[in-house]
Design an enzyme around this catalytic site. Structure first.
Site: not given
Length: 389
Positions: A176, A204, A235
């Site tokens: 990240s 991610h 996300k």
């Protein structure tokens, strides 16, 4: 209270004090903060779906049908048919037998590791793994052995030295704060040779990498090779919640043994509906991902050409290394004064001496947005002696 006051004073002295900034609009390329306009370059809304009308419509329809709250934990009254639909969707998306939703990615990692591992286990983890993984390892009571970042020789040496009767290798798929990708083919090979379970947190990578955006296992064509596949819906998926996907026995075990699942009120049906719709869009809209990665590569090269110390990355996460925390904060504040919001990342989020600006792009950023950012970054970077004049 004197203890707290003194600790706060020391945090401020080190340039590590944090304050909240309140965004008054949706997570879009341009946002309002305290009535002022900013270009946002720090959001994990990678595909730009947070303000998508289709997701908003899905949430509204779910509220009309189910109401606004879930009313209980999943094992009491909080399980709706829509929760089952999402878990089936995630299992298909990840190419797994089954999946389970947690309230956050953090709760997923802590819940999975503490349910599975105990003092008899040895866990091998990348040194730059997310805090939720590290916390899960510590809370489980297992022996945590941290290997050098993406260093397979160090991993192998430590397996040979510390391997026990029960073992797990756990890593982020995409890191990240650095934006680089874990060498999963090598990890899987080592794990297989030593009969070790594997766990990958694709927070991610979900929606960004791999076929249909399904993550790093797909990116490396390692279908069914990862034992425990974890990710987040907060996300690129533009919703809330975490998930785990794997064998049916694993999922049934976690339903009965993962405390962060058992003792949490379920996510609201409207949140679940948004996740389902977002995954449908992600699977079909390859162009959005292609544009994001293409734009990220171009922007990274422009920053390098300007003289910024850009760390190696193949993702929309672009870290600019600054070093000292106070200088990173000064750079971030100077950009904020110019209408650019890029958070400074400091210890404990990153190791001491590696403070940085963490830029992250959205598929909905335009080239005009990024060109404006480049001009201002170059000007301020020269002024602060971050790049040459």
């Amino acid at each position: 209270m004197n203890y707290i006051t003194e600790k706060l004073r020391k945090i401020k002295e080190k340039g590590l004090y944090r304050e909240l900034r309140y965004i008054e609009t949706s997570q879009s390329p341009r946002v309002k903060i305290e009535g002022k306009d900013f270009i946002l370059l720090g959001s994990n809304n990678y595909l730009g779906l947070c303000d998508d009308f289709r997701l908003k419509k899905a949430a509204i329809n779910a509220i009309n049908l189910y109401g606004v709250g879930s009313g209980g934990s999943r094992l009491t009254t909080g399980s709706f048919d829509i929760h089952k639909a999402l878990e089936e969707k995630i299992a298909f998306f990840k190419g797994a037998e089954a999946s389970l939703i947690f309230n956050t990615g953090y709760m997923a990692n802590v819940g999975i590791i503490t349910a599975l591992c105990n003092k008899s286990w040895v866990i091998f983890g990348d040194r730059l793994n997310h805090a939720s993984i590290i916390d899960g390892c510590r809370l489980s009571g297992s022996k945590l052995i941290r290997y050098k970042h993406c260093d397979m020789n160090d991993l192998l040496n430590k397996i040979n030295k510390y391997k026990g009767s029960n073992n797990l290798i756990v890593t982020d798929g995409v890191f990240s704060m650095d934006g680089d990708i874990a060498p999963l083919p090598d990890i899987v090979k080592i794990a297989k040779e030593h009969s070790i379970m594997t766990m990958v947190d694709d927070a991610h990578a979900t929606g960004v990498l791999g076929k249909n955006g399904s993550g790093t296992s797909s990116y490396f064509q390692l279908h069914n090779k990862i034992d425990i596949m974890v990710g987040t819906l907060s996300k690129a998926v533009a919703s809330e919640g975490g998930y785990v996907a794997g064998k049916k026995d694993l999922i049934n075990y976690l339903k009965n043994c993962a405390r962060s699942f058992i003792y949490s009120t379920a996510l609201s049906p409207s949140t679940i509906a948004v996740s389902i719709k977002a995954l449908e869009i992600i699977e079909k809209d390859e162009g959005r991902r292609v544009n994001l990665l293409k734009m990220s590569s171009w922007f990274q090269n422009e920053l390098k050409t300007a003289g910024f110390d850009v760390m190696k990355t193949e993702t929309p996460i672009i870290p600019i290394m600054i070093g000292e925390a106070d200088k990173a904060v000064e750079f971030s504040k100077s950009l904020l004064n110019e209408g650019i919001y890029i958070p400074a990342i400091r210890p404990p989020s990153v190791p001491k001496g590696t403070s940085r600006l963490r830029l992250s792009l959205m598929a909905t950023h335009t080239k005009q947005d990024l060109e404006e950012v480049l001009i201002k970054m170059k000007f301020i970077g020269k002024k602060l002696n971050i790049i040459g004049g």
